[in-house]
Design an enzyme around this catalytic site. Structure first.
Site, PDB file in Angstrom:
ATOM      1  CE1 TYR A 144      -4.210  -1.747   0.110  1.00  0.00           C
ATOM      2  CE2 TYR A 144      -2.733  -3.425   1.004  1.00  0.00           C
ATOM      3  CZ  TYR A 144      -3.947  -3.065   0.427  1.00  0.00           C
ATOM      4  OH  TYR A 144      -4.889  -4.041   0.161  1.00  0.00           O
ATOM      5  CB  CYS A 186      -9.044   3.511   0.650  1.00  0.00           C
ATOM      6  SG  CYS A 186      -9.582   1.818   0.854  1.00  0.00           S
TER       7      CYS A 186
HETATM    8  N1  SAH Z   1      -2.709  -0.961   6.649  1.00  0.00           N
HETATM    9  C1  SAH Z   1      -2.190  -1.779   5.587  1.00  0.00           C
HETATM   10  C2  SAH Z   1      -3.124  -1.892   4.417  1.00  0.00           C
HETATM   11  C3  SAH Z   1      -4.493  -2.420   4.746  1.00  0.00           C
HETATM   12  S1  SAH Z   1      -5.368  -3.028   3.383  1.00  0.00           S
HETATM   13  C4  SAH Z   1      -0.831  -1.278   5.171  1.00  0.00           C
HETATM   14  O1  SAH Z   1      -0.429  -0.203   5.598  1.00  0.00           O
HETATM   15  O2  SAH Z   1      -0.145  -1.977   4.416  1.00  0.00           O
HETATM   16  C5  SAH Z   1      -6.724  -3.802   4.114  1.00  0.00           C
HETATM   17  C6  SAH Z   1      -6.456  -5.118   4.822  1.00  0.00           C
HETATM   18  O3  SAH Z   1      -7.640  -5.488   5.486  1.00  0.00           O
HETATM   19  C7  SAH Z   1      -6.089  -6.279   3.932  1.00  0.00           C
HETATM   20  O4  SAH Z   1      -4.858  -6.799   4.354  1.00  0.00           O
HETATM   21  C8  SAH Z   1      -7.212  -7.328   4.154  1.00  0.00           C
HETATM   22  O5  SAH Z   1      -6.695  -8.650   4.230  1.00  0.00           O
HETATM   23  C9  SAH Z   1      -7.755  -6.910   5.478  1.00  0.00           C
HETATM   24  N2  SAH Z   1      -9.167  -7.160   5.749  1.00  0.00           N
HETATM   25  C10 SAH Z   1     -10.238  -6.977   4.952  1.00  0.00           C
HETATM   26  N3  SAH Z   1     -11.381  -7.201   5.609  1.00  0.00           N
HETATM   27  C11 SAH Z   1     -11.040  -7.539   6.874  1.00  0.00           C
HETATM   28  C12 SAH Z   1     -11.786  -7.870   8.054  1.00  0.00           C
HETATM   29  N4  SAH Z   1     -13.118  -7.861   8.069  1.00  0.00           N
HETATM   30  N5  SAH Z   1     -11.098  -8.142   9.180  1.00  0.00           N
HETATM   31  C13 SAH Z   1      -9.752  -8.155   9.181  1.00  0.00           C
HETATM   32  N6  SAH Z   1      -9.005  -7.818   8.111  1.00  0.00           N
HETATM   33  C14 SAH Z   1      -9.637  -7.528   6.974  1.00  0.00           C
END
Ligand code: SAH
Length: 412
Positions: free
Chosen positions: A217, A356
């Site tokens: 990201y 986002c």
């Molecule tokens: N903060 C991270 C990017 C997050 S992207 C960084 O800085 O790199 C969003 C993430 O949320 C993904 O890794 C996905 O696997 C996770 N995700 C999606 N839905 C979710 C849920 N309900 N509970 C836990 N994780 C979740």
């Protein structure tokens, strides 16, 4: 027939699109999309992906772009200059302009992963190019971009001489264009997995072939540094990093002097890489961190039930609203997790909360956090605002390019 009329007639034999009366304003305002509903007809027998001139209902030339009848966004505009020809030189010039805008990042020894081309916002619709060290990851999101794939690969090799170029066009938006997902090595050497990149002096392992998005990201780079500065004033903090993916925010938190980070994500492979990232940066994943695989909505409820409190909570969820019809449900989701998170922050602690979803405006997002604060009966001060990092510029004529927003909150 006068000379001008002969010229106009000849131009009308070239591939072109004529707009319906009154539908020319967005094009004149340099919005890069022409929707099918704005078009009166297509002339000159262009194939999808071909260049077309766009005329208003009165026959005045407005712009040039490429066509795709299968997409609601039927023309993606490239130039509003009548004397500009869209040829190899044009594309090379656009790429060079995008690279020029990232000169400061290119010179920054502490960071070697960032977005080089941000599609429409860099005047290159449908094209994403991310740099990960010596490798490039590309996405071709439109038929017009996909058809020019070989040209882009050649130009990228010529201009940047990467070790390899990897395609990650395995994204849903391609289906709106009638394109299947595509991924794999396009040129040069296959990247190692993980490939180690440097971001603000910290190391992160990225799988270009398997990772989310193009691997990492990148849009959160400056926000991670921003939060780290706030945490540096709170040595020994215990941090809950929700939607942690590979734990980037957590690594920044420990580097800023936090004592412990809990990474929480539903993806087990992401949590495994998060542990590797901690080790690589000199932290002990057993002593200074824990990884929890689970659903944030559920785990936050469980933690609240246990009466646990953190000095800082980070909420960086995936996109909740993919269409206008999903916005209401998305705001409910944001309110739910933010309410829970506020209840888990000790008085005087921090909440860093993001959205986002492009369809949820910064204004609406702030209202949602306000509602969550009221329900949590906590006073919340906004001490910082987050947006995209500078390598994800937003073109003023294309506000749709803006999607990431966030608030740094002090919670009482
Ligand atoms: N903060 C991270 C990017 C997050 S992207 C960084 O800085 O790199 C969003 C993430 O949320 C993904 O890794 C996905 O696997 C996770 N995700 C999606 N839905 C979710 C849920 N309900 N509970 C836990 N994780 C979740």
């Amino acid at each position: 027939m006068g000379k001008a009329e002969v010229g106009a007639e000849l131009r009308m034999k070239q591939p072109h699109v004529v707009l319906k009366p009154g539908k020319d304003k967005p094009v004149r305002q340099r919005h890069p999309w022409v929707f099918s509903g704005a078009m009166a007809h297509i002339g000159g027998e262009p194939a999808d992906g071909d260049l077309v001139s766009v005329f208003d209902a009165g026959g005045q030339w407005l712009a040039c772009g490429y066509l795709n009848r299968r997409s609601q966004i039927t023309v993606r505009l490239l130039t509003w200059q009548p004397d500009e020809t869209v040829n190899d030189e044009f594309w090379r010039g656009r790429l060079q302009r995008a690279f020029h805008a990232r000169q400061a990042l290119a010179a920054n020894q502490a960071t070697n992963a960032y977005r080089l081309v941000n599609a429409e916002s860099d005047g290159l619709p449908g094209l994403i190019v991310d740099r990960y060290g010596d490798w490039l990851v590309v996405q071709f999101l439109t038929v017009g971009a996909a058809q020019r794939q070989d040209l882009f690969v050649r130009l990228l090799n010529e201009l940047l001489t990467p070790a390899g170029i990897y395609e990650r066009s395995d994204v849903d938006v391609r289906s709106h264009e009638g394109l299947p997902p595509a991924s794999g090595l396009l040129s040069g050497l296959a990247p190692p997995s993980p490939l180690w990149i440097t971001e603000n002096g910290l190391q992160f392992g990225v799988s270009l072939a398997e990772g989310q998005k193009t691997g990492f990201y990148l849009d959160q780079r400056e926000n991670r540094a921003h939060l780290a500065r706030a945490l540096a004033a709170m040595p020994g903090a215990r941090v809950l990093n929700c939607f942690s993916y590979t734990g980037a925010f957590g690594v920044y938190a420990l580097a800023a002097g936090a004592a412990h980070v809990t990474n929480l994500d539903s993806s087990y492979p992401a949590l495994v890489l998060a542990e590797e990232n901690l080790r690589r940066n000199g932290f002990d994943p057993d002593q200074q961190a824990s990884g929890v695989a689970g659903d944030v909505f559920q785990v936050l409820r469980d933690l609240r039930g246990q009466g646990v409190a953190f000095d800082a909570v980070i909420l960086d969820p995936p996109k909740f609203a993919h269409s206008q019809a999903q916005v209401l449900a998305a705001t409910r989701g944001y309110k739910d997790i933010n309410l829970l998170a506020l209840q888990l922050v000790r008085p005087g602690g921090l909440l860093a909360t993001f959205s986002c979803s492009g369809l949820v405006s910064a204004d609406l997002f702030q209202k949602v956090i306000f509602g969550a604060a009221l329900d949590a009966r906590r006073d919340v001060q906004v001490s910082g605002r987050f947006t995209h990092s500078a390598d994800h510029p937003v073109l003023l004529s294309f506000p749709e390019g803006e999607y990431l927003k966030g608030l740094l909150c002090q919670v009482w």
